[in-house]
Scaffold this motif. Structure first.
Motif, PDB file in Angstrom:
ATOM      1  N   ASP A 168       1.030  -1.561   0.070  1.00 35.76           N
ATOM      2  CA  ASP A 168      -0.009  -0.164  -0.060  1.00 35.76           C
ATOM      3  C   ASP A 168       0.152   0.537   0.243  1.00 35.76           C
ATOM      4  N   MET A 169       1.692   2.188  -1.590  1.00 30.28           N
ATOM      5  CA  MET A 169       1.944   2.925  -1.102  1.00 30.28           C
ATOM      6  C   MET A 169       1.558   3.931  -0.162  1.00 30.28           C
ATOM      7  N   SER A 170       0.501   4.100   0.354  1.00 34.42           N
ATOM      8  CA  SER A 170       0.751   5.552   1.104  1.00 34.42           C
ATOM      9  C   SER A 170       1.062   5.143   2.955  1.00 34.42           C
ATOM     10  N   ASN A 171       1.581   3.852   2.938  1.00 33.09           N
ATOM     11  CA  ASN A 171       1.749   3.358   4.092  1.00 33.09           C
ATOM     12  C   ASN A 171       3.435   4.030   4.117  1.00 33.09           C
ATOM     13  N   VAL A 176       6.300   1.620   5.369  1.00 32.89           N
ATOM     14  CA  VAL A 176       6.664   0.995   5.170  1.00 32.89           C
ATOM     15  C   VAL A 176       7.136   0.743   3.646  1.00 32.89           C
ATOM     16  N   ARG A 177       7.027   1.875   2.893  1.00 28.14           N
ATOM     17  CA  ARG A 177       7.245   2.067   2.051  1.00 28.14           C
ATOM     18  C   ARG A 177       8.689   2.967   2.165  1.00 28.14           C
ATOM     19  N   ASN A 178       9.347   3.489   2.884  1.00 26.13           N
ATOM     20  CA  ASN A 178      10.471   3.717   2.685  1.00 26.13           C
ATOM     21  C   ASN A 178      11.008   3.145   3.716  1.00 26.13           C
ATOM     22  N   ASN A 179      10.868   2.863   4.944  1.00 23.79           N
ATOM     23  CA  ASN A 179      11.883   1.653   5.306  1.00 23.79           C
ATOM     24  C   ASN A 179      12.076   0.529   4.666  1.00 23.79           C
ATOM     25  N   GLY A 180      11.249   0.019   4.047  1.00 24.38           N
ATOM     26  CA  GLY A 180      10.894  -1.252   3.517  1.00 24.38           C
ATOM     27  C   GLY A 180      11.684  -1.580   2.828  1.00 24.38           C
ATOM     28  N   GLY A 181      11.702  -0.175   1.568  1.00 22.67           N
ATOM     29  CA  GLY A 181      12.732  -0.206   0.439  1.00 22.67           C
ATOM     30  C   GLY A 181      13.958   0.210   1.072  1.00 22.67           C
ATOM     31  N   GLY A 182      14.319   0.891   1.309  1.00 23.03           N
ATOM     32  CA  GLY A 182      15.552   1.180   2.463  1.00 23.03           C
ATOM     33  C   GLY A 182      16.017   0.376   2.840  1.00 23.03           C
ATOM     34  N   PHE A 183      15.554  -0.708   3.148  1.00 22.22           N
ATOM     35  CA  PHE A 183      16.051  -1.956   3.943  1.00 22.22           C
ATOM     36  C   PHE A 183      16.602  -3.322   2.401  1.00 22.22           C
ATOM     37  N   TYR A 184      15.015  -3.123   1.380  1.00 23.36           N
ATOM     38  CA  TYR A 184      15.387  -4.205   0.434  1.00 23.36           C
ATOM     39  C   TYR A 184      16.399  -3.407  -0.891  1.00 23.36           C
ATOM     40  N   ASN A 185      16.619  -2.257  -0.881  1.00 25.13           N
ATOM     41  CA  ASN A 185      17.980  -1.517  -1.818  1.00 25.13           C
ATOM     42  C   ASN A 185      18.924  -1.721  -1.223  1.00 25.13           C
ATOM     43  N   HIS A 186      18.854  -1.254  -0.050  1.00 29.21           N
ATOM     44  CA  HIS A 186      20.757  -1.963  -0.029  1.00 29.21           C
ATOM     45  C   HIS A 186      21.002  -2.397   0.363  1.00 29.21           C
TER      46      HIS A 186
END
Length: 202
Positions: free
Chosen positions: A61-64, A67-77
């Motif tokens: 849910d892109m409004s979350n 999770v969007r910012n930190n999940g992306g940060g976890f995966y990307n790094h």
């Protein structure tokens, strides 16, 4: 189970002179650790607990924002550390080389397109090489910690190479010279790992 900060497969100083040890230490032990802890806090007690990071991001849910910012940060790094290596493992070859040449003509043109995507990403973000089902590759960029796994992101597909262009990734060594940092990145790409990810994703 909670997500854990992945251990690097090389020392903090192993990518010098291209990426300095102090930047690597802060980037991994502070920034990535922060995303990991904040992601765990954001999903605690929700139906996202126990799911893979890929499943979380693909059905996000892109409004979350948490999770969007930190999940992306976890995966990307996590991807970023793995696609770099101090020993220059492998040269671009095989099916991935053919796919890049089919999309961009030759490696130099791919490098130009990828570098431009990284250099022109306004503010903070990432440049990506992604693969679509069937093997076609595409270069794109995303803002902040967004990535191509997320719904509605411009290029889609599975990311197999990513470059962090947040200032925290390069500012101690390169200051405002983002193009110099981008050029340096090409000296530490682990093409064996990128090719492995290509074969898995296509």
């Amino acid at each position: 189970m909670a997500f854990e900060l992945p251990k690097l497969k090389y020392a903090y100083d192993a990518l010098e002179p291209y990426i300095d040890a102090r930047t690597m230490e802060i980037h991994h032990s502070k920034h990535h650790a922060g995303y990991t802890n904040n992601l765990n806090n954001a999903i605690a007690g929700t139906n996202l607990e126990g799911k893979s990071i890929e499943d979380i991001l693909a059905n996000l849910d892109m409004s979350n924002a948490a999770v969007r910012n930190n999940g992306g940060g976890f995966y990307n790094h996590s991807l970023f550390w793995d696609v770099m290596n101090p020993e220059g493992k492998g040269r671009l070859s095989g099916e991935l080389k053919a796919a890049i040449e089919a999309a961009y003509g030759n490696f130099d043109e791919f490098k130009t397109v990828f570098s431009k995507a990284a250099a022109t990403q306004f503010g903070s973000g990432w440049a990506w090489l992604c693969v679509h089902k069937g093997g076609k590759v595409e270069v794109c960029s995303t803002p902040n910690q967004d990535n191509p796994l997320m719904p509605g992101v411009s290029c889609g597909g599975t990311p197999i190479l990513g470059l962090d262009v947040w200032e925290h990734a390069y500012y101690l060594n390169y200051q405002n010279r983002r193009p110099d940092y981008i050029e340096a990145f090409f000296n530490v790409i682990n093409w064996n790992e990128v090719e492995r990810r290509y074969a898995e994703a296509k």
